[in-house]
Design an enzyme around this catalytic site. Structure first.
Site, PDB file in Angstrom:
ATOM      1  N   ARG A 142       0.846  -1.203   0.000  1.00 28.44           N
ATOM      2  CA  ARG A 142       0.000   0.000   0.000  1.00 28.44           C
ATOM      3  C   ARG A 142       0.872   1.239   0.000  1.00 28.44           C
ATOM      4  NH1 ARG A 142      -3.658  -2.357   5.014  1.00 28.44           N
ATOM      5  NH2 ARG A 142      -4.611  -4.090   3.854  1.00 28.44           N
ATOM      6  N   HIS A 143       0.224   2.378  -0.006  1.00 22.68           N
ATOM      7  CA  HIS A 143       0.908   3.670  -0.050  1.00 22.68           C
ATOM      8  C   HIS A 143       0.387   4.540   1.073  1.00 22.68           C
ATOM      9  CE1 HIS A 143       2.415   7.494  -1.588  1.00 22.68           C
ATOM     10  NE2 HIS A 143       3.035   6.863  -2.566  1.00 22.68           N
TER      11      HIS A 143
END
Length: 409
Positions: A236-237
């Site tokens: 994820r970011h």
């Protein structure tokens, strides 16, 4: 620079430069392989037992590990016993003819084995000397040993890798070593450019830990500004909730990087969630980030409606960047068919042949240069010592007989 081999306009840019490679294992050999790919003549100086990476299991081609093969193509090997006075003198003579020396000894070791950097550079003021070490030539940790996972741990990189609530995970590639090698090659090329403007050779000090800190990128900026500890990223970011991996119905993973409003709307349209862009919780990038825990289950459920591969074409058509998470063999198969010459086959005169990942740096208009098989231990002594030092074959044979030089065959 070897003026007898001046580069032409279409040749590789480091053609004619001579590199003495005193490195072992990974960070240094990766650096010097980059220099070899750029056209330099790289001579790998090895102790009688050879680079320790030649013996790393489990995969071997002939006498040498595939680990060694991965970072030593297009080099030459001279195997010298530097504990012998003649052997040390031979290496010093090669340095007097070199443009660059690259070493990854622990700080202080070069001096202890008789390589006085100051004296060597006094004899050859144009020489560029690049040292790669775990923690640099100065600082409180300079004498501590370092390996890839050590610097991944100390830099914070491992703390960002893996799933929240789970133990930290080492990156699946040896980034601690390889990033240091890349930075060293950048610095060497800059020093050579500076030398072409009339400056003397420079001494370069590359710390593996420094390089890993530099690779923290925006995560370091966030932490310095906010004093908040970044958490494991998984797939994820921290800033873009639609920049992450998802699973399809078949269990395969794909990644989506919908980081603009147009991409966000395209993603929703393809997933059959056309009303989401008008939901007050997801109206813009900031609100989507604030409400990511509500958003993710909706997207995850949508992706589970069909196989991962079936999502690729419609998302591409909608302008949404997307890719399957591929295995290493799948990625290599793609590269083999990718018309970028990223998988090369190399062979030696003993009948050994293998595929390796090739040089990622492409120069438009440059003549193609074939990679050569990683060198057998010490077997380039005649060619190198004749070409660099003018030693006749009989003199080289005498050094072999005196156990100053070693050759595998």
């Amino acid at each position: 620079m070897n003026t007898s081999n001046q580069a032409t306009a279409s040749a590789l840019p480091l053609q004619g430069y001579r590199i003495v490679d005193l490195t072992t294992f990974l960070s240094g050999p990766f650096c010097t392989q980059i220099l070899a790919d750029l056209g330099a003549e790289v001579v790998k100086i090895e102790a009688p037992e050879g680079d320790s990476s030649r013996a790393i299991p489990p995969h071997f081609l002939g006498d040498d590990s595939m680990y060694f093969m991965s970072t030593n193509r297009s080099k030459k090997s001279v195997c010298v016993n530097m504990k012998e006075k003649q052997g040390l003198r031979l290496v010093l003579d090669l340095m007097a003819k070199a443009d660059v020396v690259v070493e990854n000894f622990r700080p202080g070791v070069a001096a202890r084995i008789g390589l006085d950097i100051d004296q060597i550079r006094k004899d050859n003021p144009q020489l560029v000397w690049a040292s790669i070490s775990g923690f640099g030539q100065v600082g409180p940790w300079r004498d501590q040993p370092a390996y890839d996972m050590i610097v991944q741990a100390l830099s914070g990189v491992m703390s960002l890798t893996g799933e929240p609530g789970r133990p930290a995970v080492r990156l699946g590639i040896p980034a601690g070593d390889m990033v240091a090698g890349m930075y060293a090659s950048i610095a060497i090329n800059a020093a050579l450019a500076d030398r072409e403007r009339g400056a003397p050779g420079r001494v370069i000090d590359i710390s593996m830990l420094d390089c890993q800190l530099a690779m923290l990128s925006y995560q370091s900026a966030y932490a310095l500004y906010s004093n908040v500890t970044p958490q494991p990223q998984a797939a994820r970011h921290d800033s873009i909730p639609t920049y992450r991996s998802f699973k399809g119905q078949d269990g395969r993973e794909l990644v989506v990087t919908a980081n603009t409003e147009k991409m966000w709307r395209g993603l929703c349209l393809v997933l059959g969630l056309a009303s989401l862009p008008d939901d007050p919780r997801f109206l813009n990038a900031r609100s989507r980030l604030e409400n990511k825990e509500a958003l993710w289950p909706l997207l995850e459920a949508a992706f589970l409606r069909q196989d991962a591969t079936d999502w690729i074409a419609p998302l591409v058509e909608a302008g949404v960047p997307v890719a399957l998470v591929k295995t290493v063999p799948e990625a290599l198969d793609d590269a083999r068919n990718g018309e970028r010459d990223m998988i090369v086959r190399v062979s030696d005169d003993q009948g050994h042949s293998t595929e390796l990942v090739g040089n990622p740096i492409k120069f438009t208009g440059a003549d193609p240069v074939d990679s050569t098989f990683p060198p057998a231990l010490g077997n380039d002594a005649f060619q190198v010592l004749s070409g660099w030092l003018g030693l006749p074959r009989e003199a080289v044979q005498g050094l072999v007989g005196a156990q100053v030089l070693h050759m595998r065959c």
